[in-house]
Scaffold this motif. Structure first.
Motif, mmCIF file in Angstrom:
data_model
loop_
_atom_site.group_PDB
_atom_site.id
_atom_site.type_symbol
_atom_site.label_atom_id
_atom_site.label_comp_id
_atom_site.label_asym_id
_atom_site.label_seq_id
_atom_site.Cartn_x
_atom_site.Cartn_y
_atom_site.Cartn_z
ATOM 1 N N LYS A 191 0.783 -1.399 -0.195
ATOM 2 C CA LYS A 191 0.020 0.157 -0.285
ATOM 3 C C LYS A 191 0.754 1.240 0.017
ATOM 4 O O LYS A 191 1.688 1.465 0.972
ATOM 5 C CB LYS A 191 -0.843 -0.087 1.292
ATOM 6 C CG LYS A 191 -1.817 -0.902 1.301
ATOM 7 C CD LYS A 191 -2.817 -0.872 2.467
ATOM 8 C CE LYS A 191 -3.942 -1.990 2.371
ATOM 9 N NZ LYS A 191 -4.569 -2.040 3.580
ATOM 10 N N GLY A 192 0.838 1.858 -1.003
ATOM 11 C CA GLY A 192 1.853 3.111 -1.266
ATOM 12 C C GLY A 192 1.400 4.213 -0.138
ATOM 13 O O GLY A 192 2.274 4.997 0.462
ATOM 14 N N ASP A 193 0.031 4.504 -0.100
ATOM 15 C CA ASP A 193 -0.193 5.553 1.166
ATOM 16 C C ASP A 193 -0.383 4.983 2.530
ATOM 17 O O ASP A 193 -1.144 4.120 2.601
ATOM 18 C CB ASP A 193 -1.632 5.883 0.508
ATOM 19 C CG ASP A 193 -2.348 7.297 1.315
ATOM 20 O OD1 ASP A 193 -1.570 7.408 2.395
ATOM 21 O OD2 ASP A 193 -3.320 7.764 1.229
ATOM 22 N N LEU A 194 0.528 5.219 3.223
ATOM 23 C CA LEU A 194 0.386 4.979 4.599
ATOM 24 C C LEU A 194 -0.848 5.023 5.439
ATOM 25 O O LEU A 194 -1.068 4.227 6.278
ATOM 26 C CB LEU A 194 1.558 5.566 5.392
ATOM 27 C CG LEU A 194 3.163 5.372 4.942
ATOM 28 C CD1 LEU A 194 3.967 6.183 5.904
ATOM 29 C CD2 LEU A 194 3.381 3.626 4.864
ATOM 30 N N LYS A 195 -1.609 6.166 4.798
ATOM 31 C CA LYS A 195 -2.852 6.180 5.645
ATOM 32 C C LYS A 195 -3.886 5.030 5.451
ATOM 33 O O LYS A 195 -4.701 5.052 6.188
ATOM 34 C CB LYS A 195 -3.440 7.773 5.142
ATOM 35 C CG LYS A 195 -2.730 8.884 5.720
ATOM 36 C CD LYS A 195 -3.231 10.154 5.041
ATOM 37 C CE LYS A 195 -2.460 11.417 5.350
ATOM 38 N NZ LYS A 195 -3.362 12.494 5.147
ATOM 39 N N LYS A 196 -3.621 4.551 4.568
ATOM 40 C CA LYS A 196 -4.778 3.198 4.227
ATOM 41 C C LYS A 196 -4.342 2.060 5.144
ATOM 42 O O LYS A 196 -4.972 1.091 4.927
ATOM 43 C CB LYS A 196 -4.703 2.880 2.785
ATOM 44 C CG LYS A 196 -5.363 3.949 2.063
ATOM 45 C CD LYS A 196 -5.197 3.729 0.244
ATOM 46 C CE LYS A 196 -5.829 4.778 -0.369
ATOM 47 N NZ LYS A 196 -5.544 4.601 -1.862
#
Length: 627
Positions: A116-121
């Motif tokens: 997952k590139g976006d850490l928020k996900k």
């Protein structure tokens, strides 16, 4: 000079060319060039994930888990030869936590999470160490000094590792100390027996006296809370966190209106804090029917936006349309209400305002009671009210605080002032150039005599004075404090008198521009006044080319534009075009007790706001009717 002749110049050139010079110790001049992907500076850059980085991250997670497991096994080996039952129970709890963490390290789950590139996900981990690592990556803790991470132990029969994360400057430190750390760290250790799957719920219900506490399970929600001043509490062995309400950032207190001042009426204005503004409205409108919906706009930097309306009055289609426009904005950041207005209004290329911008809560409340919707943005001390008509901009906050004749006359005065501010210079120019017969002969001769020594044509005079007036107006706005208005007035008087004395303009032109400027100040809405100034130049150009015919043509086109406009589905010129039931609050204001119906153009759920006879005391009672 001697050193500047040709011989010396040639000598210096040859000297610079042949003689060696040591490199300069001064720093190179910085030139900001185009950014190239992969280029690194002093600040760490965000590296997008790829196969290698994901595999490396998976391997590091497995190594960290292995280290934790090795530490626990070493402790277990030492305890086997001892009879410390409490330590053995603690060790058993650690093994259970490791068992939970092992479920996250399944190859499929681990690969899915690290890709997952976006850490928020990403989902929260059972391990505080893993959660801390993601938090540090998310907020660039190496260079970002705003984020604070506090580790501590919650005492009890089985001590629990805990971690607090908050943003310095956004929180109330005293609140964290008294409402979070003190209840969790200083309570009776013997009575504090926290365990089981409902550990977070036990903490929230028994030991956290905060007014708001919310369980979250991913880093996106954690980041959203931290960015707005909440504090995140992580526990070892729990793949959830608690967001605790600890907001304590500084904001301007509630003050007096600066733009919409009134002699009578409320003296309270909005501030930059969204919750303060919604609270002001709710204070003036204490009703359970008042609804506040809050959204986040901006993909990179979310900004909170609220809409407020009366649930049983406002048209549901209008509310749905406003939410549809706001939620479908795709941009990085909304910095101001004016920016949001351009994203959601019907005609962004037309200078005329299509929303009512007000800094007064009382005016917002009056609009909500009519069935309109208020839009508020965090960081902006204004509320925008939609939908509106053209005549809404001629209403002021204290119209209803005055008697009916006074309120009606002042509204007419504003309307006449707006008309003068737009077309007075154009009409003057038309008469001078094309229709001198429209004025009495003595007046025309007086105007011609005053212009006898002026070398410029009348249009040049007008444009020169308009330009000077706009300069003074703009300078007065930019100079802070009382000095701005003082310089504006003094500058206008001195400049006008000096221009007449120097025969640059005639006294008649100064009078026309001064009247136009005064008339423009009667317009209550600043954006409508700005649009009027722009239209004035268009009318001057039309009058210079076609005279009064050009002015009439301009008014005709302006009327066509106004009648074709809409403000969130409501015609801009309602109730004139299209013709609807006007009521007694358009131009001429009627008595409040005769305004039984809400504005017809809003198509509210409940059109009636009071009975036909609202002054019930004027009706004779049955006892009075008895003979």
């Amino acid at each position: 000079m001697v050193q500047d002749n040709l011989v010396f110049k040639a000598y210096r050139y040859l000297k610079d060319l042949l003689v060696y010079k040591p490199p300069s110790r001064t720093a190179h001049r910085f030139v900001l060039g185009e950014y190239k992907e992969g280029e690194k500076g002093d600040a760490p850059s965000v590296v997008p994930p790829n196969g290698l980085t994901s595999s490396k991250e998976e391997l590091e997670a497995l190594i960290r888990y292995g280290n934790r497991l090795a530490t626990v096994m070493e402790e277990a080996q030492e305890l086997l030869s001892k009879s410390d039952q409490a330590a053995k129970a603690d060790l058993a709890a650690q093994l259970k936590i490791l068992e939970k963490q092992q479920t996250e390290l399944e190859p499929v789950l681990l690969a899915y999470d690290t890709n997952k590139g976006d850490l928020k996900k990403r989902e929260l981990s059972f391990s505080i160490e893993e959660n801390e690592k993601i938090i540090k990556q998310l907020y660039f803790v190496e260079i970002n000094k705003d984020i604070v991470i506090r580790h501590f132990i919650i005492p009890g029969v089985q001590p629990i590792k805990a971690m607090l994360v908050f943003m310095d400057g956004m929180i109330d430190k005293e609140l964290i100390n008294l409402a979070v750390l003190q209840p969790l760290m200083i309570l009776d250790k013997e009575k504090l027996a926290l365990q089981g799957d409902n550990l977070l719920k036990q903490l929230i219900s028994l030991f956290l006296p905060s007014n708001q506490a919310q369980e979250v399970d991913n880093f996106g929600k954690v980041a959203a809370g931290l960015n707005t001043g909440d504090t995140a509490l992580f526990l070892e062995g729990i793949n959830q966190a608690v967001l605790i309400e600890t907001k304590g950032y500084e904001h301007r207190s509630v003050g007096k209106p600066e733009i919409e001042q009134s002699v009578r009426g409320s003296q309270v204005a909005f501030s930059e804090a969204l919750r303060v503004n919604t609270g002001l409205i709710r204070t003036m409108m204490p009703s359970n029917d008042l609804v506040t919906e809050i959204f986040e706009i901006g993909e990179r930097i979310p900004t909170k936006c609220a809409i407020m309306y009366l649930k049983s009055v406002a048209n549901p289609k209008l509310i749905g349309e406003i939410k549809r426009r706001i939620l479908n904005i795709k941009t990085d950041y909304i910095s101001d209400m004016g920016v949001l207005e351009q994203f959601i209004e019907d005609h962004p290329s037309i200078a005329l305002p299509q929303m009512l911008s007000t800094e007064r809560p009382d005016r917002t409340v009056a609009a909500l009671s009519e069935g309109r919707v208020a839009i508020l943005l965090n960081g902006t001390p204004f509320a925008h009210v939609v939908p509106v008509s053209f005549f809404t901009f001629f209403h002021s906050a204290e119209d209803f605080s005055l008697k009916v004749p006074i309120g009606s006359v002042t509204r007419l005065l504003r309307l006449i002032g707006t008309l003068l501010a737009v077309i007075l210079p154009a009409v003057y120019l038309s008469i001078v150039y094309f229709h001198p017969e429209a004025l009495p002969t003595e007046m025309i001769l007086a105007i011609a005599g005053a212009r006898e020594r002026v070398p410029f044509p009348s249009v040049g005079e007008l444009l020169l004075m308009e330009f000077a007036f706009e300069l003074i107006r703009e300078a007065g706005l930019r100079i802070p404090g009382l000095l701005g208005s003082t310089i504006g007035i003094v500058g206008a008087i001195i400049l006008g008198q000096a221009a007449v004395s120097a025969n640059l303009v005639s006294p008649v032109t100064v009078v026309v521009i001064a009247l136009t400027g005064l008339a423009s100040f009667t317009i209550p809405d600043y954006r409508l006044a700005a649009a009027g100034r722009l239209l004035r130049f268009v009318f001057i150009a039309l009058a210079y080319m076609l005279g009064l015919v050009g002015v009439a043509l301009g008014l005709l086109v302006l009327t066509a534009v106004l009648t074709s406009m809409k403000s969130f589905g409501v015609p801009y010129m309602v109730p004139i075009a299209p013709k609807t039931m006007a009521g007694l609050d358009v131009i001429i204001r009627g008595p409040v007790f005769r305004q039984e119906m809400r504005p017809d153009g809003l198509n509210t759920q409940d059109n009636r706001r009071q009975p036909h006879i609202s002054r019930q005391w004027t009706i004779k009672s049955e006892e009075e009717n008895k003979p």
